[in-house]
Design an enzyme around this catalytic site. Structure first.
Site, PDB file in Angstrom:
ATOM      1  N   TYR A  16      41.397  32.617  17.446  1.00  0.00           N
ATOM      2  CA  TYR A  16      41.899  33.076  18.745  1.00  0.00           C
ATOM      3  C   TYR A  16      41.480  34.506  19.056  1.00  0.00           C
ATOM      4  CZ  TYR A  16      44.692  28.856  19.477  1.00  0.00           C
ATOM      5  OH  TYR A  16      45.095  27.558  19.711  1.00  0.00           O
ATOM      6  N   HIS A  64      44.327  21.845  20.652  1.00  0.00           N
ATOM      7  CA  HIS A  64      43.263  22.760  21.062  1.00  0.00           C
ATOM      8  C   HIS A  64      41.973  21.979  21.226  1.00  0.00           C
ATOM      9  CE1 HIS A  64      40.468  26.138  21.111  1.00  0.00           C
ATOM     10  NE2 HIS A  64      39.727  25.392  20.325  1.00  0.00           N
ATOM     11  N   LYS A 106      47.794  20.862  16.958  1.00  0.00           N
ATOM     12  CA  LYS A 106      48.571  22.044  16.566  1.00  0.00           C
ATOM     13  C   LYS A 106      49.847  21.619  15.817  1.00  0.00           C
ATOM     14  CE  LYS A 106      46.872  24.770  20.512  1.00  0.00           C
ATOM     15  NZ  LYS A 106      47.271  25.570  21.708  1.00  0.00           N
ATOM     16  N   GLU A 112      33.395  27.546  16.841  1.00  0.00           N
ATOM     17  CA  GLU A 112      34.632  27.062  16.228  1.00  0.00           C
ATOM     18  C   GLU A 112      34.357  26.056  15.103  1.00  0.00           C
ATOM     19  OE1 GLU A 112      37.436  27.802  20.172  1.00  0.00           O
ATOM     20  OE2 GLU A 112      36.872  25.763  19.674  1.00  0.00           O
ATOM     21  N   ASN A 165      51.710  23.445  23.281  1.00  0.00           N
ATOM     22  CA  ASN A 165      50.905  22.516  24.091  1.00  0.00           C
ATOM     23  C   ASN A 165      50.029  21.571  23.273  1.00  0.00           C
ATOM     24  OD1 ASN A 165      48.939  24.330  23.410  1.00  0.00           O
ATOM     25  ND2 ASN A 165      48.414  24.914  25.508  1.00  0.00           N
TER      26      ASN A 165
HETATM   27  P1  IDP Z   1      43.478  26.468  26.147  1.00  0.00           P
HETATM   28  O1  IDP Z   1      44.153  26.105  24.842  1.00  0.00           O
HETATM   29  O2  IDP Z   1      43.816  25.480  27.229  1.00  0.00           O
HETATM   30  O3  IDP Z   1      42.000  26.708  26.000  1.00  0.00           O
HETATM   31  P2  IDP Z   1      43.758  29.379  26.394  1.00  0.00           P
HETATM   32  O4  IDP Z   1      43.917  30.113  27.674  1.00  0.00           O
HETATM   33  O5  IDP Z   1      42.454  29.501  25.673  1.00  0.00           O
HETATM   34  O6  IDP Z   1      44.129  27.836  26.652  1.00  0.00           O
HETATM   35  O7  IDP Z   1      44.934  29.863  25.436  1.00  0.00           O
HETATM   36  C1  IDP Z   1      44.912  29.496  24.072  1.00  0.00           C
HETATM   37  C2  IDP Z   1      46.298  29.099  23.668  1.00  0.00           C
HETATM   38  O8  IDP Z   1      47.138  30.226  23.727  1.00  0.00           O
HETATM   39  C3  IDP Z   1      46.969  28.063  24.577  1.00  0.00           C
HETATM   40  O9  IDP Z   1      46.601  26.738  24.282  1.00  0.00           O
HETATM   41  C4  IDP Z   1      48.429  28.328  24.255  1.00  0.00           C
HETATM   42  O10 IDP Z   1      48.799  27.711  23.018  1.00  0.00           O
HETATM   43  C5  IDP Z   1      48.449  29.828  24.080  1.00  0.00           C
HETATM   44  N1  IDP Z   1      48.817  30.507  25.324  1.00  0.00           N
HETATM   45  C6  IDP Z   1      48.027  30.744  26.384  1.00  0.00           C
HETATM   46  N2  IDP Z   1      48.703  31.385  27.347  1.00  0.00           N
HETATM   47  C7  IDP Z   1      49.940  31.556  26.872  1.00  0.00           C
HETATM   48  C8  IDP Z   1      51.137  32.162  27.410  1.00  0.00           C
HETATM   49  O11 IDP Z   1      51.172  32.673  28.518  1.00  0.00           O
HETATM   50  N3  IDP Z   1      52.239  32.139  26.598  1.00  0.00           N
HETATM   51  C9  IDP Z   1      52.238  31.577  25.362  1.00  0.00           C
HETATM   52  N4  IDP Z   1      51.140  31.003  24.822  1.00  0.00           N
HETATM   53  C10 IDP Z   1      50.019  30.988  25.574  1.00  0.00           C
HETATM   54 MG    MG Z   2      40.940  28.211  25.065  1.00  0.00          MG
END
Ligand code: IDP
Ligand code: MG
Length: 149
Positions: free
Chosen positions: A49, A115, A9, A126, A112
């Site tokens: 997303y 992805h 990212k 994807e 974070n």
């Molecule tokens: P993942 O990336 O571990 O699969 P997902 O639940 O699919 O996690 O969420 C996708 C992305 O959305 C996360 O990696 C993060 O960047 C963002 N995200 C998820 N939950 C939150 C939140 O509560 N606040 C801000 N960003 C979030």
């Molecule tokens: Mg995810």
């Protein structure tokens, strides 16, 4: 062979962590089959997303992913989808185990780093969204007999 979609990212690119991320997958023994450094359109980010489109963080997430370049990759290998998720670590970097990429390199869910597809079917969707078949390279590493029986 199983394949997964991995994206470094904008925070990972800006913080100079491209090499660290790629190294983890290389040294594990997975095979890179596609990679591009790119700016992400809003349309692509929204499609990627789509599953989160009703969530309160969706607009912020799309703003973030389109704010600066990313590295999109496809890696292959037996069990690569689940294994990559383990290498990446939990979504919230504060609960991600040390030794995982998120556990070692970041602190907030909205920054974070990386992805990774969460299931084989998601990976197929994807990969098709981010890459054309012509952009994926089928090749065999010379290390194969030293990685696989
Ligand atoms: P993942 O990336 O571990 O699969 P997902 O639940 O699919 O996690 O969420 C996708 C992305 O959305 C996360 O990696 C993060 O960047 C963002 N995200 C998820 N939950 C939150 C939140 O509560 N606040 C801000 N960003 C979030
Ligand atoms: Mg995810």
């Amino acid at each position: 062979m199983e394949r997964t979609f991995i994206m470094i990212k904008p925070d990972g690119v800006q913080r100079g962590l491209i090499g660290d991320v790629i190294k983890r997958f290389e040294t594990k023994g997975f095979t890179l089959v596609g990679m591009k450094f790119m700016a992400v359109s809003r349309e692509l980010a929204e499609q990627h997303y789509d599953v989160h489109k009703e969530r309160p963080f969706f607009q912020g997430l799309v703003d973030f992913i389109t704010s600066s370049p990313v590295v999109a990759m496809v890696w292959s290998g037996e069990g690569v989808v689940a294994s990559a998720r383990k290498i990446i670590g939990a979504t919230n970097p504060l609960t991600a185990e040390p030794g995982t990429l998120r556990g070692d390199f970041c602190i907030e869910v909205g920054r974070n780093l990386i992805h990774g597809s969460d299931a084989i079917e998601t990976a197929q969707r994807e990969i098709a969204l981010w890459f054309s078949e012509a952009e994926l390279v089928t090749w065999e590493t010379h290390s194969k007999p030293w990685l696989c029986e």
